[in-house]
Design an enzyme around this catalytic site. Sequence first.
Site, PDB file in Angstrom:
ATOM      1  N   VAL A 216      50.170  40.556  28.338  1.00 22.14           N
ATOM      2  CA  VAL A 216      49.502  40.127  29.569  1.00 22.14           C
ATOM      3  C   VAL A 216      48.177  40.862  29.720  1.00 22.14           C
ATOM      4  CG1 VAL A 216      50.657  41.832  31.067  1.00 22.14           C
ATOM      5  CG2 VAL A 216      49.823  39.685  32.056  1.00 22.14           C
ATOM      6  N   CYS A 217      47.190  40.159  30.317  1.00 22.84           N
ATOM      7  CA  CYS A 217      45.923  40.803  30.706  1.00 22.84           C
ATOM      8  C   CYS A 217      45.612  40.298  32.120  1.00 22.84           C
ATOM      9  CB  CYS A 217      44.805  40.491  29.708  1.00 22.84           C
ATOM     10  SG  CYS A 217      44.309  38.751  29.660  1.00 22.84           S
ATOM     11  N   HIS A 218      44.347  40.233  32.490  1.00 19.72           N
ATOM     12  CA  HIS A 218      44.005  39.788  33.839  1.00 19.72           C
ATOM     13  C   HIS A 218      44.225  38.283  34.007  1.00 19.72           C
ATOM     14  CE1 HIS A 218      42.064  39.569  37.719  1.00 19.72           C
ATOM     15  NE2 HIS A 218      41.270  38.625  37.256  1.00 19.72           N
TER      16      HIS A 218
ATOM     17  N   MET B 242      47.797  38.417  34.879  1.00 22.63           N
ATOM     18  CA  MET B 242      48.260  39.026  36.132  1.00 22.63           C
ATOM     19  C   MET B 242      47.914  38.168  37.337  1.00 22.63           C
ATOM     20  SD  MET B 242      50.124  41.669  35.686  1.00 22.63           S
ATOM     21  CE  MET B 242      50.175  42.244  37.386  1.00 22.63           C
TER      22      MET B 242
END
Length: 112
Positions: A61-63, A89
């Site tokens: 996961v990232c932004h 996210m």
Amino acid sequence: MEEITTEEALRRIAAGSRLYDVREQGEWEDVHAPQATLVPMSELSERWTEIQPTDEPAIIVCHSGMRSARVVAALEQSGVPAVNLAGGMVAWEAAGAPVERADAQRERGHEH
């Protein structure tokens, strides 16, 4: 490259999959999933071996899903099974999944 929804990620995490956050330290401190392990993309070349999937692929996961997609591609090239959390996210929070925030950590002890 496989992408999964937040709901699918939560199901897989409950079944033993591991969640890895590839954002940078400051982003992590602002907000992160309590189940996640931080492995910043900027440190991936040194730390990629820390990402070890269990029976299922690691969830990255990232932004918003762009950096994590690049990390998933790099991991797959290295022989590490991984999937991208679609929407990052942003989608995780929008789905109401649990998060820890910097401001909430400062206010511990003031439970609602």
